[in-house]
Design an enzyme around this catalytic site. Sequence first.
Site, short mmCIF file in Angstrom:
data_model
loop_
_atom_site.label_atom_id
_atom_site.label_comp_id
_atom_site.label_asym_id
_atom_site.label_seq_id
_atom_site.Cartn_x
_atom_site.Cartn_y
_atom_site.Cartn_z
N GLY A 226 0.79 -1.22 0.00
CA GLY A 226 0.00 0.00 0.00
C GLY A 226 0.82 1.27 0.00
N CYS A 277 -10.78 -8.72 10.67
CA CYS A 277 -12.18 -8.97 11.03
C CYS A 277 -12.91 -9.80 9.98
CB CYS A 277 -12.92 -7.65 11.26
SG CYS A 277 -12.38 -6.77 12.74
#
EC number: 4.1.1.32
Length: 609
Positions: A226, A277
């Site tokens: 990123g 998550c």
Amino acid sequence: MTSATIPGLNGTDGTPPTQHKELLAWVQEVAELTQPDRVVFADGSDEEWDRLTTKLVEAGTFTRLNDEKKPNSFLGNSDPSDVARVESRTYICSKEEIDAGPTNNWMDPAEMRTLMGDLYRGCMRGRTMYVVPFCMGPLDAEDPKLGVELTDSEYVVVSMRVMTRMGSKVLDKLGTDGFFVKALHSLGAPLADGQEDVAWPCNDTKYITHFPEDREIWSFGSGYGGNALLGKKCYSLRIASAMAHDEGWLAEHMLILKLISPEDKAYYIAAAFPSACGKTNLAMIQPTIPGWRAETLGDDIAWMRFGEDGQLYAVNPEFGFFGVAPGTNWSSNPNAMRTIDQGNTVFTNVALTDDGDVWWEGLEGDPQHLIDWKGNEWTPESGTHAAHPNSRYCTPMSQCPIMAPEWDDPKGVPISAILFGGRRKTTVPLVTEARDWQHGVFMGATVGSEQTAAAEGQVGTVRRDPMAMLPFLGYNVGDYFQHWIDLGKSADASKLPKVFYVNWFRRGDDGRFLWPGFGENSRVLKWIVERIEHKAAGIDTPIGVVPTGSALDIDGLDVSDADITEALAVNIDEWKAEIPLIEEWFDFVGEKLPTGIRDEFEALKQRLA
């Protein structure tokens, strides 16, 4: 060195492959500043992929994997100092500090340009500067979002080919005067004449900087993910969120899922979860309930705008998956494994097996010997991770066996439900439906996850991550909440997606998970669909609507009724304890917290009283 003496600046035959004056002027300006040995316009071809991956293998950056196991695939191992996004070195340099807001690092843009200009001076000596034209989202969109990344990293060029629509066809789309986001990247590792290169060049000084008003990205010092693939988080979230605010749409850190009922009706769901998550696992879910099927349109980013029919439509701007490898396996995410197994994949910081395949923690198999991500011999007795916890696979979306056919449709898909979720041991039920759009925005604004290890902060401390966008907001978080509210107010309320808050991670008093998760989450999705269709029962509670015990389809599920009841419970005392934590977060957001969010908070306090 003047631009006239830089080979390739005018194309291989003296004719640049584009007549875009602004682009050519920018390429020349950057080349004169950074002084590469040559300039190459990336075309996105198979021949280019073969040439650059071979160069990376020869440089020791890549290992070519066993073609029978992972065809046309490569493993790169980074410098141990360059393994993840660096939030502390990520800046939003808006013209005014207030516009960056309390969640972002800010520096005066003129000051930052001077500082980074000094770093860029001569930083590409001894290297090639690649001009990488790319498009986020389908190239045939009405308003395609184009960008050009200038980089001195071959790893970036081949990864951008997987992650974006990249190459000559984008240059053609740009024409002579099309708008594009300028994305400048350098490893910050110039080579003197005769100096031997290292396998993973980078610089201890790192900056990942965004100039939202100018739609520019400047990155220096990191070759990793990123920080270097500037189409991903930098453009598709940080710059795009600023564009979306100005233009009346949403750029969100969300998966897009297509759920198909036994009646063959399709529902499109967008879901925002913080890291760790289960976003990718949900994006590629295999439903466990008979008759239900799922397809995916994306696992990380959704761009959403209202269509002429008043519905909210989502597209995935990406072209590849950049997934976390550890924990991905044939049980947790078989569709990711099927995607990877077809090859054409760049792995970073996973382990190498003796037969030229890859391995990571959580993957099936029990290897007795590996080369770990640092290049060292590894055995089960080593006591270290064979793969880095943030190791990655970068693989084409088109290889995923459950990609929905409409994933590449520039019109996008109509969203029926938006899910927010975090990792909470207590307090937050398995699923809660918001009362309306503004209440849903309040839910998203208060999303959080408990810290899981002492190294990340005090265990049990809730780290707020609004809409899972905390590291990716390109402007003030309060303005962002207001933008969500405003979009809802300007829309037809009857056509807005329903909003839900999910929590797969609630635990019992003994510490075990109350809900099995993974494919069983399809049971929660079924209830959500039935709420959209006004078919499922729910109980109105102070925090929203939760399923009745009988409304959730648990047929064939090996979970006790007591655990289901506890997973769905709204514990008033726990929620009263949550109030000061939310208050603290809203105080941090500061003066730009919307009145609508404050109103929702006051209403919640009254319902809990």
